[in-house]
Design a protein around this motif. Structure first.
Motif, PDB file in Angstrom:
ATOM      1  N   VAL A  96       1.749  10.012 -17.757  1.00  0.00           N
ATOM      2  CA  VAL A  96       1.322   8.834 -18.519  1.00  0.00           C
ATOM      3  C   VAL A  96       0.561   7.906 -17.577  1.00  0.00           C
ATOM      4  N   LYS A  97      -0.283   7.075 -18.131  1.00  0.00           N
ATOM      5  CA  LYS A  97      -1.009   6.101 -17.325  1.00  0.00           C
ATOM      6  C   LYS A  97      -0.221   4.796 -17.273  1.00  0.00           C
ATOM      7  N   ILE A  98      -0.031   4.260 -16.074  1.00  0.00           N
ATOM      8  CA  ILE A  98       0.632   2.965 -15.923  1.00  0.00           C
ATOM      9  C   ILE A  98      -0.241   2.063 -15.057  1.00  0.00           C
ATOM     10  N   ASP A  99      -0.036   0.750 -15.194  1.00  0.00           N
ATOM     11  CA  ASP A  99      -0.765  -0.136 -14.297  1.00  0.00           C
ATOM     12  C   ASP A  99       0.019  -0.275 -12.993  1.00  0.00           C
ATOM     13  N   PHE A 100      -0.510  -1.023 -12.061  1.00  0.00           N
ATOM     14  CA  PHE A 100       0.070  -1.079 -10.721  1.00  0.00           C
ATOM     15  C   PHE A 100       1.177  -2.129 -10.583  1.00  0.00           C
ATOM     16  N   LYS A 101       1.364  -2.933 -11.617  1.00  0.00           N
ATOM     17  CA  LYS A 101       2.408  -3.947 -11.557  1.00  0.00           C
ATOM     18  C   LYS A 101       3.771  -3.271 -11.458  1.00  0.00           C
ATOM     19  N   GLY A 102       4.578  -3.687 -10.502  1.00  0.00           N
ATOM     20  CA  GLY A 102       5.903  -3.118 -10.337  1.00  0.00           C
ATOM     21  C   GLY A 102       5.967  -1.983  -9.350  1.00  0.00           C
ATOM     22  N   ILE A 103       4.787  -1.451  -8.932  1.00  0.00           N
ATOM     23  CA  ILE A 103       4.823  -0.376  -7.939  1.00  0.00           C
ATOM     24  C   ILE A 103       4.033  -0.717  -6.670  1.00  0.00           C
ATOM     25  N   ILE A 104       2.969  -1.517  -6.788  1.00  0.00           N
ATOM     26  CA  ILE A 104       2.140  -1.779  -5.610  1.00  0.00           C
ATOM     27  C   ILE A 104       2.897  -2.558  -4.543  1.00  0.00           C
ATOM     28  N   ASP A 105       3.789  -3.470  -4.950  1.00  0.00           N
ATOM     29  CA  ASP A 105       4.510  -4.296  -3.985  1.00  0.00           C
ATOM     30  C   ASP A 105       5.516  -3.507  -3.152  1.00  0.00           C
ATOM     31  N   GLN A 106       5.896  -2.334  -3.628  1.00  0.00           N
ATOM     32  CA  GLN A 106       6.894  -1.564  -2.897  1.00  0.00           C
ATOM     33  C   GLN A 106       6.273  -0.575  -1.915  1.00  0.00           C
ATOM     34  N   VAL A 107       4.938  -0.448  -1.925  1.00  0.00           N
ATOM     35  CA  VAL A 107       4.283   0.452  -0.981  1.00  0.00           C
ATOM     36  C   VAL A 107       4.476  -0.069   0.441  1.00  0.00           C
ATOM     37  N   ARG A 108       4.977   0.770   1.316  1.00  0.00           N
ATOM     38  CA  ARG A 108       5.228   0.378   2.702  1.00  0.00           C
ATOM     39  C   ARG A 108       3.933   0.504   3.494  1.00  0.00           C
ATOM     40  N   ARG A 109       3.166  -0.570   3.521  1.00  0.00           N
ATOM     41  CA  ARG A 109       1.844  -0.525   4.134  1.00  0.00           C
ATOM     42  C   ARG A 109       1.905  -0.143   5.615  1.00  0.00           C
ATOM     43  N   ASN A 110       2.979  -0.526   6.280  1.00  0.00           N
ATOM     44  CA  ASN A 110       3.095  -0.191   7.709  1.00  0.00           C
ATOM     45  C   ASN A 110       3.335   1.296   7.934  1.00  0.00           C
ATOM     46  N   GLU A 111       3.665   2.037   6.866  1.00  0.00           N
ATOM     47  CA  GLU A 111       3.890   3.474   6.992  1.00  0.00           C
ATOM     48  C   GLU A 111       2.725   4.292   6.425  1.00  0.00           C
ATOM     49  N   ILE A 112       1.678   3.592   5.992  1.00  0.00           N
ATOM     50  CA  ILE A 112       0.525   4.264   5.409  1.00  0.00           C
ATOM     51  C   ILE A 112      -0.442   4.707   6.502  1.00  0.00           C
ATOM     52  N   ASP A 113      -0.902   5.948   6.423  1.00  0.00           N
ATOM     53  CA  ASP A 113      -1.918   6.468   7.331  1.00  0.00           C
ATOM     54  C   ASP A 113      -3.293   6.067   6.782  1.00  0.00           C
ATOM     55  N   GLN A 114      -3.905   5.085   7.408  1.00  0.00           N
ATOM     56  CA  GLN A 114      -5.178   4.563   6.915  1.00  0.00           C
ATOM     57  C   GLN A 114      -6.262   5.635   6.855  1.00  0.00           C
ATOM     58  N   ASN A 115      -6.195   6.597   7.764  1.00  0.00           N
ATOM     59  CA  ASN A 115      -7.202   7.660   7.792  1.00  0.00           C
ATOM     60  C   ASN A 115      -7.111   8.585   6.583  1.00  0.00           C
ATOM     61  N   TYR A 116      -5.950   8.579   5.931  1.00  0.00           N
ATOM     62  CA  TYR A 116      -5.737   9.472   4.786  1.00  0.00           C
ATOM     63  C   TYR A 116      -6.145   8.827   3.458  1.00  0.00           C
ATOM     64  N   LEU A 117      -6.364   7.513   3.456  1.00  0.00           N
ATOM     65  CA  LEU A 117      -6.649   6.809   2.203  1.00  0.00           C
ATOM     66  C   LEU A 117      -7.902   7.317   1.478  1.00  0.00           C
ATOM     67  N   PRO A 118      -9.012   7.643   2.166  1.00  0.00           N
ATOM     68  CA  PRO A 118     -10.182   8.170   1.445  1.00  0.00           C
ATOM     69  C   PRO A 118      -9.881   9.481   0.720  1.00  0.00           C
ATOM     70  N   ILE A 119      -9.018  10.317   1.313  1.00  0.00           N
ATOM     71  CA  ILE A 119      -8.630  11.570   0.667  1.00  0.00           C
ATOM     72  C   ILE A 119      -7.738  11.279  -0.532  1.00  0.00           C
ATOM     73  N   ALA A 120      -6.789  10.338  -0.356  1.00  0.00           N
ATOM     74  CA  ALA A 120      -5.866   9.975  -1.433  1.00  0.00           C
ATOM     75  C   ALA A 120      -6.612   9.392  -2.626  1.00  0.00           C
ATOM     76  N   LEU A 121      -7.697   8.664  -2.351  1.00  0.00           N
ATOM     77  CA  LEU A 121      -8.480   8.049  -3.425  1.00  0.00           C
ATOM     78  C   LEU A 121      -9.052   9.105  -4.369  1.00  0.00           C
ATOM     79  N   LYS A 122      -9.389  10.270  -3.839  1.00  0.00           N
ATOM     80  CA  LYS A 122      -9.977  11.344  -4.638  1.00  0.00           C
ATOM     81  C   LYS A 122      -8.921  12.234  -5.293  1.00  0.00           C
ATOM     82  N   ASN A 123      -7.675  12.053  -4.922  1.00  0.00           N
ATOM     83  CA  ASN A 123      -6.589  12.888  -5.436  1.00  0.00           C
ATOM     84  C   ASN A 123      -6.191  12.412  -6.833  1.00  0.00           C
ATOM     85  N   GLU A 124      -6.416  13.253  -7.831  1.00  0.00           N
ATOM     86  CA  GLU A 124      -6.110  12.879  -9.215  1.00  0.00           C
ATOM     87  C   GLU A 124      -4.763  13.416  -9.693  1.00  0.00           C
TER      88      GLU A 124
END
Length: 212
Positions: A96-124
């Motif tokens: 199902v499609k959901i908006d980002f409210k309620g999930i974006i705040d829990q993303v642990r930004r300090n544990e995110i690999d910034q180099n992987y974000l362009p690949i993740a953006l294309k991942n559907e």
């Protein structure tokens, strides 16, 4: 993974402390169940016995999340992602499609690999959420945090999601200890609602997991 068990949880399983923690959240004590002490003794015994005999069932990637019962008492839950994906197929769940409210705040930004974000953006591929009703933010992203952050920062409004209810994502937890701690937290939350007068006492037992 499951060695991340906090003995501090034992402090929560004390009648006086538990009642004070309910008051600390702004609630009034309106009813105290007669079975409370016995229930806590059972939970402590089950935790001790389960830790002693705990067997991990891990086959692949594991996601770990910390959960707080109050300011000081917490525990960790571990989910096996391949098992969660298998359960999605077995139960024929649809994304199902959901908006980002309620999930974006829990993303642990300090544990995110910034180099992987362009690949993740294309991942559907849909992300996977475990519904955890005892928490202020009950939608826990157990798979796809990079996709959430990448798509949110790119300005997308929604994201495809598999939203797993408790009876399914409990099966994806890596051990009986994980499942036990979830059930105890659920029970503590239900009992607290009754003590505060928000849940009729006659309905509590029906909502509680049987433990032990």
């Amino acid at each position: 993974m499951n060695d991340k068990y906090s003995p501090n949880l034992d402090a929560m399983l004390n009648e006086r402390y538990y009642l004070k923690s309910i008051e600390a959240k702004g609630a009034r004590i309106k009813y105290i169940p007669t079975y409370l002490g016995q229930e806590f003794s059972n939970y402590k015994k089950c935790i001790k016995d389960t830790i002693a005999s705990n067997v991990l069932t891990i086959n692949g990637e594991v996601f770990t999340q910390e959960f707080f019962i109050d300011e000081y008492n917490y525990y960790f839950i571990n989910w096996c992602i391949p098992t969660a994906k298998k359960l999605i197929l077995e139960n024929e769940l649809k994304p199902v499609k959901i908006d980002f409210k309620g999930i974006i705040d829990q993303v642990r930004r300090n544990e995110i690999d910034q180099n992987y974000l362009p690949i993740a953006l294309k991942n559907e591929q849909p992300i996977i959420i475990a519904y955890y009703p005892m928490c202020p933010q009950p939608s826990v992203v157990i798979d796809g945090n990079h996709r959430v952050l990448a798509k949110y920062d790119a300005g997308e409004k929604t994201i495809n999601t598999f939203d797993l209810p408790p009876h399914i994502h409990l099966q994806a937890m890596t051990s009986e200890l994980d499942r036990l701690l979830y059930k105890i937290h659920h029970n503590l939350s239900c009992i607290a609602e009754s003590i505060a007068g928000n849940l009729p006492a006659k309905d509590v037992k029906r909502k509680l997991f049987t433990i032990g």
